[in-house]
Design a protein around this motif. Structure first.
Motif, PDB file in Angstrom:
ATOM      1  N   ILE A   1      24.233  44.431  45.354  1.00  0.00           N
ATOM      2  CA  ILE A   1      24.626  43.036  45.588  1.00  0.00           C
ATOM      3  C   ILE A   1      25.422  42.492  44.412  1.00  0.00           C
ATOM      4  N   LEU A   2      24.977  42.773  43.189  1.00  0.00           N
ATOM      5  CA  LEU A   2      25.686  42.291  41.999  1.00  0.00           C
ATOM      6  C   LEU A   2      27.095  42.880  41.930  1.00  0.00           C
ATOM      7  N   GLN A   3      27.226  44.166  42.257  1.00  0.00           N
ATOM      8  CA  GLN A   3      28.550  44.783  42.263  1.00  0.00           C
ATOM      9  C   GLN A   3      29.473  44.115  43.282  1.00  0.00           C
ATOM     10  N   THR A   4      28.942  43.864  44.460  1.00  0.00           N
ATOM     11  CA  THR A   4      29.753  43.243  45.517  1.00  0.00           C
ATOM     12  C   THR A   4      30.195  41.839  45.123  1.00  0.00           C
ATOM     13  N   VAL A   5      29.268  41.067  44.557  1.00  0.00           N
ATOM     14  CA  VAL A   5      29.603  39.710  44.112  1.00  0.00           C
ATOM     15  C   VAL A   5      30.665  39.757  43.016  1.00  0.00           C
ATOM     16  N   ALA A   6      30.557  40.734  42.115  1.00  0.00           N
ATOM     17  CA  ALA A   6      31.526  40.851  41.025  1.00  0.00           C
ATOM     18  C   ALA A   6      32.917  41.209  41.531  1.00  0.00           C
ATOM     19  N   LEU A   7      32.988  41.873  42.696  1.00  0.00           N
ATOM     20  CA  LEU A   7      34.280  42.280  43.256  1.00  0.00           C
ATOM     21  C   LEU A   7      34.946  41.174  44.069  1.00  0.00           C
ATOM     22  N   LEU A   8      34.176  40.203  44.537  1.00  0.00           N
ATOM     23  CA  LEU A   8      34.719  39.165  45.414  1.00  0.00           C
ATOM     24  C   LEU A   8      35.858  38.353  44.793  1.00  0.00           C
ATOM     25  N   PRO A   9      35.833  38.061  43.465  1.00  0.00           N
ATOM     26  CA  PRO A   9      36.969  37.319  42.888  1.00  0.00           C
ATOM     27  C   PRO A   9      38.312  38.022  43.072  1.00  0.00           C
TER      28      PRO A   9
ATOM     29  N   GLY B   1      48.759  39.565  59.164  1.00  0.00           N
ATOM     30  CA  GLY B   1      49.422  40.291  58.091  1.00  0.00           C
ATOM     31  C   GLY B   1      48.992  39.861  56.702  1.00  0.00           C
ATOM     32  N   PRO B   2      49.093  38.571  56.381  1.00  0.00           N
ATOM     33  CA  PRO B   2      48.692  38.131  55.036  1.00  0.00           C
ATOM     34  C   PRO B   2      47.227  38.423  54.707  1.00  0.00           C
ATOM     35  N   LEU B   3      46.336  38.258  55.684  1.00  0.00           N
ATOM     36  CA  LEU B   3      44.920  38.490  55.409  1.00  0.00           C
ATOM     37  C   LEU B   3      44.613  39.968  55.206  1.00  0.00           C
ATOM     38  N   PHE B   4      45.202  40.828  56.030  1.00  0.00           N
ATOM     39  CA  PHE B   4      44.994  42.266  55.851  1.00  0.00           C
ATOM     40  C   PHE B   4      45.578  42.731  54.513  1.00  0.00           C
ATOM     41  N   LEU B   5      46.718  42.175  54.140  1.00  0.00           N
ATOM     42  CA  LEU B   5      47.332  42.539  52.868  1.00  0.00           C
ATOM     43  C   LEU B   5      46.467  42.088  51.688  1.00  0.00           C
ATOM     44  N   SER B   6      45.888  40.923  51.816  1.00  0.00           N
ATOM     45  CA  SER B   6      45.105  40.375  50.707  1.00  0.00           C
ATOM     46  C   SER B   6      43.821  41.141  50.441  1.00  0.00           C
ATOM     47  N   VAL B   7      43.331  41.885  51.430  1.00  0.00           N
ATOM     48  CA  VAL B   7      42.068  42.592  51.257  1.00  0.00           C
ATOM     49  C   VAL B   7      42.258  43.982  50.645  1.00  0.00           C
ATOM     50  N   VAL B   8      43.512  44.452  50.527  1.00  0.00           N
ATOM     51  CA  VAL B   8      43.775  45.795  50.003  1.00  0.00           C
ATOM     52  C   VAL B   8      43.260  45.974  48.577  1.00  0.00           C
ATOM     53  N   PRO B   9      43.553  45.064  47.631  1.00  0.00           N
ATOM     54  CA  PRO B   9      43.019  45.246  46.274  1.00  0.00           C
ATOM     55  C   PRO B   9      41.493  45.280  46.241  1.00  0.00           C
ATOM     56  N   PHE B  10      40.854  44.455  47.055  1.00  0.00           N
ATOM     57  CA  PHE B  10      39.397  44.446  47.118  1.00  0.00           C
ATOM     58  C   PHE B  10      38.867  45.774  47.638  1.00  0.00           C
TER      59      PHE B  10
ATOM     60  N   PHE C   1      39.301  39.552  45.785  1.00  0.00           N
ATOM     61  CA  PHE C   1      39.767  39.100  47.096  1.00  0.00           C
ATOM     62  C   PHE C   1      40.209  37.645  47.040  1.00  0.00           C
ATOM     63  N   ALA C   2      39.443  36.817  46.332  1.00  0.00           N
ATOM     64  CA  ALA C   2      39.782  35.397  46.227  1.00  0.00           C
ATOM     65  C   ALA C   2      41.141  35.199  45.543  1.00  0.00           C
ATOM     66  N   MET C   3      41.404  35.987  44.496  1.00  0.00           N
ATOM     67  CA  MET C   3      42.688  35.864  43.807  1.00  0.00           C
ATOM     68  C   MET C   3      43.837  36.331  44.692  1.00  0.00           C
ATOM     69  N   SER C   4      43.604  37.371  45.494  1.00  0.00           N
ATOM     70  CA  SER C   4      44.635  37.842  46.420  1.00  0.00           C
ATOM     71  C   SER C   4      44.968  36.775  47.458  1.00  0.00           C
ATOM     72  N   ILE C   5      43.903  36.160  47.992  1.00  0.00           N
ATOM     73  CA  ILE C   5      44.098  35.072  48.957  1.00  0.00           C
ATOM     74  C   ILE C   5      44.879  33.928  48.318  1.00  0.00           C
ATOM     75  N   GLY C   6      44.482  33.573  47.109  1.00  0.00           N
ATOM     76  CA  GLY C   6      45.142  32.476  46.415  1.00  0.00           C
ATOM     77  C   GLY C   6      46.611  32.730  46.163  1.00  0.00           C
ATOM     78  N   TRP C   7      46.958  33.976  45.839  1.00  0.00           N
ATOM     79  CA  TRP C   7      48.355  34.305  45.578  1.00  0.00           C
ATOM     80  C   TRP C   7      49.183  34.290  46.863  1.00  0.00           C
ATOM     81  N   ILE C   8      48.670  34.905  47.917  1.00  0.00           N
ATOM     82  CA  ILE C   8      49.430  35.015  49.160  1.00  0.00           C
ATOM     83  C   ILE C   8      49.616  33.656  49.833  1.00  0.00           C
TER      84      ILE C   8
END
Length: 508
Positions: A469-477, A440-449, A479-486
């Motif tokens: 590749i640059l676009q994808t790398v720019a979007l990864l934070p 649940g937490p992991l699936f929820l965290s990927v929604v904003p990404f 997901f990281a922030m979502s993980i960090g919050w949850i």
């Protein structure tokens, strides 16, 4: 526990290095080979590889037995038991290698009659099948030493050998193709690389574990029975996985066309790369689980499951979401716009299946480590049978899309309905915790990404691979922030104190 986790972490990083190199090689070689060889020749090459790989099932699960019993013997200092198990597996594999050579010879003779091979490639196809069969026979026999290196958790050395073998293969393939040679020359390069890698792996294994005594005599029935009681279910899982992940190309070749294999394999290959990335991570859990089980550390097994599954999903989900949302764009800038639509749809279907199957990879590795993989074998065989029947039936109606759907449907049923409940018996937790604390937490965290990736694909569609590749790398934070919050509480309670201890500072 921390020491063991660091050891597992080192093994994971080593495996990822090898996987990154392999994926990079495949990433650049695929368009190179497609455009140099053409759709027909490349399709025949894929069919030959897929066909010969089926004979890898003749391993009968022996490598899994080597990993289990050598790791257990090494941990308990029972070198005699480890030597008996390894020698028995080696003896069996030698017999299998001889059989494999005969079978591949027969396959080479009838290969053009099974698949729709163009008349100009018939002789080349037969030679390629024979040479790839010889490569597999070498890996089947001498390659058993790789199980010893893995059992000792020396994935760093395993990676070193794998990188040497990969380098030889890539250099050889590029050289012969640029010289104007075809798929036969490529097969010779594969054979040379396989032989060199297997011999080097044998040398490393004997150096690491000198107490391991090898005997080529026929093993006793008691030893054979012991390893077979474990390997038979590992073998059934191998059969099922081969049907699930390797049959698709063959079905497309048999019921659609050889050229269509190219379109299907492009989408399928991206999913297989993602799967290999996860396997490179979770395969290190098997010897660790075996060690915990031998010591009776149930708590450590449970911690390995929670930590391993969360890490697996954190690594795989951004990749899978990117493939789902922007896969057609990626294929277009990677392989060419002519492959974007068709291969992109195949990719989206298969990536959906992986989105729910990869979270169960850590539990599967733990089950093999503690000899509780019998149930997995039953489910896998059931999934494989349904997959095969559905793929054949739907291929006649929807073409290559039907083959992909035939893979998706049984995968969803097994991984969502059956697996979470099985974890209850595996690591002694309530199955609802699988959804509440992990999925649940992991699936929820990927929604904003996922939402951000969709907007980028609509308004800022990439026109070349660098921009993508640059676009994808720019979007990864995101997901990281979502993980960090949850998981903020776990980060404050566990991760930050450990980071602080590394720098000898007090973490508040």
């Amino acid at each position: 526990m921390q020491l063991r986790l660091r050891h597992i972490g080192r093994s994971v990083l080593s495996n990822w290095l090898a996987m990154a190199a392999s994926m990079a090689a495949a990433f650049f070689l695929s368009p190179f080979l497609v455009h140099r060889l053409g759709n027909a020749a490349y399709g025949v090459w894929i069919l030959a590889i897929s066909s010969v790989q089926y004979f890898g099932l003749l391993d009968l699960g022996m490598r899994s037995s080597v990993l289990r019993y050598v790791s257990k013997g090494y941990a308990t200092q029972d070198h005699k038991a480890a030597s008996e198990a390894f020698s028995a597996a080696f003896w069996v594999r030698l017999q299998i290698s001889a059989l494999l050579l005969a079978l591949c010879g027969g396959l080479a003779a009838i290969f053009p009659q099974i698949f729709k091979v163009p008349s100009g490639l018939v002789n080349d196809a037969r030679v390629v099948v024979a040479l790839m069969g010889l490569s597999l026979a070498i890996a089947m026999s001498i390659g058993v030493y790789g199980g010893v290196v893995s059992a000792l958790n020396r994935y760093d050395l395993y990676t070193f050998v794998a990188l040497i073998q990969l380098s030889l293969r890539v250099i050889g393939v590029v050289a012969v193709v640029r010289a104007g040679r075809g798929i036969v020359a490529i097969a010779w390069c594969e054979l040379f690389a396989a032989m060199t890698g297997s011999l080097l792996m044998a040398y490393v294994a004997r150096t690491l574990y000198p107490e391991l005594k090898i005997s080529l005599k026929r093993p006793s029935w008691g030893v054979l029975k012991t390893i077979w009681s474990y390997s038979v279910y590992a073998f059934l899982v191998m059969v099922a996985l081969q049907v699930i992940y390797q049959t698709d190309n063959l079905i497309v070749g048999a019921f659609v066309s050889a050229s269509a294999v190219t379109f299907y394999s492009i989408g399928n290959s991206l999913c297989r790369y993602t799967q290999q990335l996860v396997v490179a991570m979770t395969t290190t859990f098997t010897p660790a689980a075996s060690t915990y089980d031998s010591a009776g550390e149930t708590f450590s097994l449970r911690a390995l499951y929670f930590t391993g599954t969360r890490a697996t999903m954190a690594v795989s989900m951004p990749i899978l979401v990117t493939l789902l949302v922007r896969g057609d764009n990626f294929i277009g800038v990677w392989m060419g716009p002519q492959y974007s639509h068709t291969s992109g749809i195949v990719l989206a279907i298969l990536a959906t299946a992986l989105l729910f199957s990869l979270p169960n990879a850590p539990a599967s590795s733990i089950a093999f480590g503690i000899e509780k993989h019998k149930t997995i074998a039953k489910w896998a065989i059931g999934e494989a049978v349904v997959n095969l029947l559905l793929s054949v039936a739907l291929a006649r109606i929807f073409g290559i899309y039907g083959v992909a759907i035939g893979t998706l449907v049984p995968s969803l049923v097994v991984n969502v309905a059956f697996w979470p409940r099985y974890v209850t018996n595996l690591v002694k937790i309530d199955y609802r915790q699988v959804f509440v604390r992990v999925w649940g937490p992991l699936f929820l965290s990927v929604v904003p990404f996922a939402a951000a990736s969709y907007l980028v694909d609509v308004f800022f569609r990439a026109r070349n691979i660098t921009i993508f590749i640059l676009q994808t790398v720019a979007l990864l934070p995101i997901f990281a922030m979502s993980i960090g919050w949850i998981f903020r509480n776990d980060i404050k309670r566990v991760i930050l104190p450990r980071i602080g201890s590394l720098f000898h500072v007090e973490t508040r």
